[in-house]
Scaffold this motif. Structure first.
Motif, PDB file in Angstrom:
ATOM      1  N   GLY A 153       0.777  -1.220   0.000  1.00 45.24           N
ATOM      2  CA  GLY A 153       0.000   0.000   0.000  1.00 45.24           C
ATOM      3  C   GLY A 153       0.812   1.274   0.000  1.00 45.24           C
ATOM      4  O   GLY A 153       0.239   2.378  -0.007  1.00 45.24           O
ATOM      5  N   ASN A 154       2.107   1.135   0.000  1.00 44.59           N
ATOM      6  CA  ASN A 154       2.975   2.314   0.035  1.00 44.59           C
ATOM      7  C   ASN A 154       3.883   2.368  -1.184  1.00 44.59           C
ATOM      8  O   ASN A 154       4.134   1.350  -1.843  1.00 44.59           O
ATOM      9  CB  ASN A 154       3.838   2.301   1.303  1.00 44.59           C
ATOM     10  N   GLU A 155       4.376   3.564  -1.458  1.00 42.00           N
ATOM     11  CA  GLU A 155       5.311   3.716  -2.566  1.00 42.00           C
ATOM     12  C   GLU A 155       6.686   3.187  -2.170  1.00 42.00           C
ATOM     13  O   GLU A 155       7.032   3.113  -0.992  1.00 42.00           O
ATOM     14  CB  GLU A 155       5.409   5.184  -2.964  1.00 42.00           C
ATOM     15  N   ARG A 156       7.451   2.852  -3.184  1.00 42.31           N
ATOM     16  CA  ARG A 156       8.813   2.425  -2.948  1.00 42.31           C
ATOM     17  C   ARG A 156       9.616   3.625  -2.426  1.00 42.31           C
ATOM     18  O   ARG A 156       9.507   4.735  -2.970  1.00 42.31           O
ATOM     19  CB  ARG A 156       9.398   1.908  -4.265  1.00 42.31           C
ATOM     20  N   GLU A 157      10.396   3.400  -1.383  1.00 42.71           N
ATOM     21  CA  GLU A 157      11.171   4.488  -0.804  1.00 42.71           C
ATOM     22  C   GLU A 157      12.656   4.160  -0.829  1.00 42.71           C
ATOM     23  O   GLU A 157      13.060   3.001  -0.694  1.00 42.71           O
ATOM     24  CB  GLU A 157      10.737   4.769   0.642  1.00 42.71           C
ATOM     25  N   LEU A 158      13.451   5.210  -0.985  1.00 45.09           N
ATOM     26  CA  LEU A 158      14.896   5.047  -1.001  1.00 45.09           C
ATOM     27  C   LEU A 158      15.397   4.718   0.399  1.00 45.09           C
ATOM     28  O   LEU A 158      15.050   5.393   1.366  1.00 45.09           O
ATOM     29  CB  LEU A 158      15.570   6.324  -1.500  1.00 45.09           C
ATOM     30  N   VAL A 159      16.218   3.688   0.482  1.00 45.22           N
ATOM     31  CA  VAL A 159      16.845   3.313   1.743  1.00 45.22           C
ATOM     32  C   VAL A 159      18.268   3.868   1.796  1.00 45.22           C
ATOM     33  O   VAL A 159      18.659   4.516   2.757  1.00 45.22           O
ATOM     34  CB  VAL A 159      16.880   1.781   1.906  1.00 45.22           C
ATOM     35  N   ALA A 160      19.031   3.594   0.750  1.00 43.19           N
ATOM     36  CA  ALA A 160      20.422   4.040   0.709  1.00 43.19           C
ATOM     37  C   ALA A 160      20.905   4.023  -0.730  1.00 43.19           C
ATOM     38  O   ALA A 160      20.440   3.206  -1.530  1.00 43.19           O
ATOM     39  CB  ALA A 160      21.313   3.150   1.570  1.00 43.19           C
ATOM     40  N   SER A 161      21.840   4.906  -1.032  1.00 47.46           N
ATOM     41  CA  SER A 161      22.427   4.943  -2.362  1.00 47.46           C
ATOM     42  C   SER A 161      23.931   5.137  -2.246  1.00 47.46           C
ATOM     43  O   SER A 161      24.434   5.623  -1.221  1.00 47.46           O
ATOM     44  CB  SER A 161      21.812   6.059  -3.207  1.00 47.46           C
ATOM     45  N   ILE A 162      24.625   4.781  -3.321  1.00 49.87           N
ATOM     46  CA  ILE A 162      26.073   4.945  -3.347  1.00 49.87           C
ATOM     47  C   ILE A 162      26.492   5.296  -4.767  1.00 49.87           C
ATOM     48  O   ILE A 162      26.077   4.645  -5.725  1.00 49.87           O
ATOM     49  CB  ILE A 162      26.796   3.687  -2.822  1.00 49.87           C
ATOM     50  N   THR A 163      27.293   6.340  -4.885  1.00 51.63           N
ATOM     51  CA  THR A 163      27.744   6.808  -6.195  1.00 51.63           C
ATOM     52  C   THR A 163      29.025   6.074  -6.602  1.00 51.63           C
ATOM     53  O   THR A 163      29.614   5.349  -5.791  1.00 51.63           O
ATOM     54  CB  THR A 163      28.013   8.306  -6.150  1.00 51.63           C
ATOM     55  N   PRO A 164      29.446   6.261  -7.841  1.00 49.06           N
ATOM     56  CA  PRO A 164      30.682   5.603  -8.276  1.00 49.06           C
ATOM     57  C   PRO A 164      31.893   5.930  -7.405  1.00 49.06           C
ATOM     58  O   PRO A 164      32.774   5.079  -7.232  1.00 49.06           O
ATOM     59  CB  PRO A 164      30.862   6.109  -9.705  1.00 49.06           C
ATOM     60  N   ASP A 165      31.943   7.135  -6.849  1.00 50.45           N
ATOM     61  CA  ASP A 165      33.106   7.489  -6.021  1.00 50.45           C
ATOM     62  C   ASP A 165      32.914   7.098  -4.565  1.00 50.45           C
ATOM     63  O   ASP A 165      33.742   7.436  -3.719  1.00 50.45           O
ATOM     64  CB  ASP A 165      33.413   8.983  -6.137  1.00 50.45           C
ATOM     65  N   GLY A 166      31.825   6.401  -4.261  1.00 50.77           N
ATOM     66  CA  GLY A 166      31.619   5.907  -2.905  1.00 50.77           C
ATOM     67  C   GLY A 166      30.828   6.818  -1.990  1.00 50.77           C
ATOM     68  O   GLY A 166      30.661   6.508  -0.804  1.00 50.77           O
ATOM     69  N   THR A 167      30.331   7.923  -2.497  1.00 47.46           N
ATOM     70  CA  THR A 167      29.504   8.808  -1.686  1.00 47.46           C
ATOM     71  C   THR A 167      28.178   8.123  -1.378  1.00 47.46           C
ATOM     72  O   THR A 167      27.515   7.614  -2.279  1.00 47.46           O
ATOM     73  CB  THR A 167      29.243  10.132  -2.410  1.00 47.46           C
ATOM     74  N   THR A 168      27.810   8.113  -0.110  1.00 46.68           N
ATOM     75  CA  THR A 168      26.592   7.422   0.305  1.00 46.68           C
ATOM     76  C   THR A 168      25.526   8.391   0.786  1.00 46.68           C
ATOM     77  O   THR A 168      25.823   9.506   1.224  1.00 46.68           O
ATOM     78  CB  THR A 168      26.901   6.419   1.428  1.00 46.68           C
ATOM     79  N   ASN A 169      24.312   7.932   0.708  1.00 42.76           N
ATOM     80  CA  ASN A 169      23.166   8.702   1.179  1.00 42.76           C
ATOM     81  C   ASN A 169      22.186   7.723   1.807  1.00 42.76           C
ATOM     82  O   ASN A 169      21.977   6.626   1.271  1.00 42.76           O
ATOM     83  CB  ASN A 169      22.509   9.439   0.009  1.00 42.76           C
ATOM     84  N   TYR A 170      21.616   8.115   2.947  1.00 43.56           N
ATOM     85  CA  TYR A 170      20.727   7.214   3.668  1.00 43.56           C
ATOM     86  C   TYR A 170      19.415   7.911   4.022  1.00 43.56           C
ATOM     87  O   TYR A 170      19.380   9.117   4.293  1.00 43.56           O
ATOM     88  CB  TYR A 170      21.377   6.748   4.971  1.00 43.56           C
ATOM     89  N   ALA A 171      18.368   7.124   4.066  1.00 46.18           N
ATOM     90  CA  ALA A 171      17.112   7.621   4.613  1.00 46.18           C
ATOM     91  C   ALA A 171      17.333   7.881   6.100  1.00 46.18           C
ATOM     92  O   ALA A 171      18.079   7.155   6.766  1.00 46.18           O
ATOM     93  CB  ALA A 171      16.011   6.589   4.413  1.00 46.18           C
ATOM     94  N   ASP A 172      16.673   8.897   6.612  1.00 44.49           N
ATOM     95  CA  ASP A 172      16.845   9.240   8.023  1.00 44.49           C
ATOM     96  C   ASP A 172      16.511   8.055   8.926  1.00 44.49           C
ATOM     97  O   ASP A 172      17.131   7.870   9.976  1.00 44.49           O
ATOM     98  CB  ASP A 172      15.953  10.433   8.390  1.00 44.49           C
ATOM     99  N   SER A 173      15.561   7.263   8.509  1.00 43.66           N
ATOM    100  CA  SER A 173      15.092   6.162   9.354  1.00 43.66           C
ATOM    101  C   SER A 173      16.125   5.037   9.510  1.00 43.66           C
ATOM    102  O   SER A 173      15.994   4.214  10.413  1.00 43.66           O
ATOM    103  CB  SER A 173      13.802   5.577   8.770  1.00 43.66           C
ATOM    104  N   VAL A 174      17.140   5.013   8.651  1.00 45.78           N
ATOM    105  CA  VAL A 174      18.123   3.923   8.730  1.00 45.78           C
ATOM    106  C   VAL A 174      19.525   4.417   9.042  1.00 45.78           C
ATOM    107  O   VAL A 174      20.449   3.606   9.202  1.00 45.78           O
ATOM    108  CB  VAL A 174      18.149   3.095   7.431  1.00 45.78           C
ATOM    109  N   LYS A 175      19.709   5.722   9.132  1.00 48.99           N
ATOM    110  CA  LYS A 175      21.032   6.263   9.412  1.00 48.99           C
ATOM    111  C   LYS A 175      21.576   5.701  10.716  1.00 48.99           C
ATOM    112  O   LYS A 175      20.871   5.636  11.718  1.00 48.99           O
ATOM    113  CB  LYS A 175      20.979   7.791   9.479  1.00 48.99           C
ATOM    114  N   GLY A 176      22.843   5.298  10.667  1.00 49.78           N
ATOM    115  CA  GLY A 176      23.482   4.747  11.849  1.00 49.78           C
ATOM    116  C   GLY A 176      23.234   3.267  12.047  1.00 49.78           C
ATOM    117  O   GLY A 176      23.873   2.632  12.894  1.00 49.78           O
ATOM    118  N   ARG A 177      22.308   2.702  11.278  1.00 53.86           N
ATOM    119  CA  ARG A 177      21.998   1.274  11.414  1.00 53.86           C
ATOM    120  C   ARG A 177      22.335   0.480  10.150  1.00 53.86           C
ATOM    121  O   ARG A 177      22.740  -0.675  10.245  1.00 53.86           O
ATOM    122  CB  ARG A 177      20.518   1.087  11.737  1.00 53.86           C
ATOM    123  N   PHE A 178      22.155   1.101   9.014  1.00 50.04           N
ATOM    124  CA  PHE A 178      22.396   0.432   7.735  1.00 50.04           C
ATOM    125  C   PHE A 178      23.666   0.985   7.094  1.00 50.04           C
ATOM    126  O   PHE A 178      23.981   2.167   7.231  1.00 50.04           O
ATOM    127  CB  PHE A 178      21.241   0.659   6.770  1.00 50.04           C
TER     128      PHE A 178
END
Length: 117
Positions: free
Chosen positions: A44-69
């Motif tokens: 019932g929900n849309e797909r949400e971003l959990v984490a991403s990583i660029t070619p140079d290794g830059t990462t981005n996390y959803a606030d809900s998983v920061k520090g855990r994933f």
């Protein structure tokens, strides 16, 4: 582009799981330039971003998983992984691997993660 995801399963709250995604048909030199990510979706929900990583290794996390994933990639193996620690019941979802190459994107098959309370 074909993506193959593995991992997931059932774990108790507070436990850990790892997900892995490979791009077997991709030329190694091409994979180096791909942006990779993990998304998740619950009914019932849309797909949400959990984490991403660029070619140079830059990462981005959803606030809900920061520090855990932790998302990581091993370019020589054309693999991106998601290490999930301190899992919560709210993390229960189908997790999808995602790849962006230029203006084209591709999804892997979903893998179920279930966290019991």
């Amino acid at each position: 582009f074909q993506l193959q995801a593995s991992g997931g399963g059932l774990v108790q709250a507070g436990g850990s799981l790892g997900l892995s995604c490979t791009a077997p048909g991709t030329i190694l030199s091409v994979f180096w330039s791909d942006v990779m990510a993990w998304y998740r979706q619950t009914p019932g929900n849309e797909r949400e971003l959990v984490a991403s990583i660029t070619p140079d290794g830059t990462t981005n996390y959803a606030d809900s998983v920061k520090g855990r994933f932790t998302i990581s990639r091993v370019n020589t193996k054309k693999t991106v992984s998601l290490q999930m620690n301190s899992l919560k019941p709210d993390d229960t979802a189908i997790y999808y691997c995602w790849l962006k190459r230029g203006t084209t994107t591709s999804w892997g098959q979903g893998t179920q993660v279930t966290v019991s309370s």
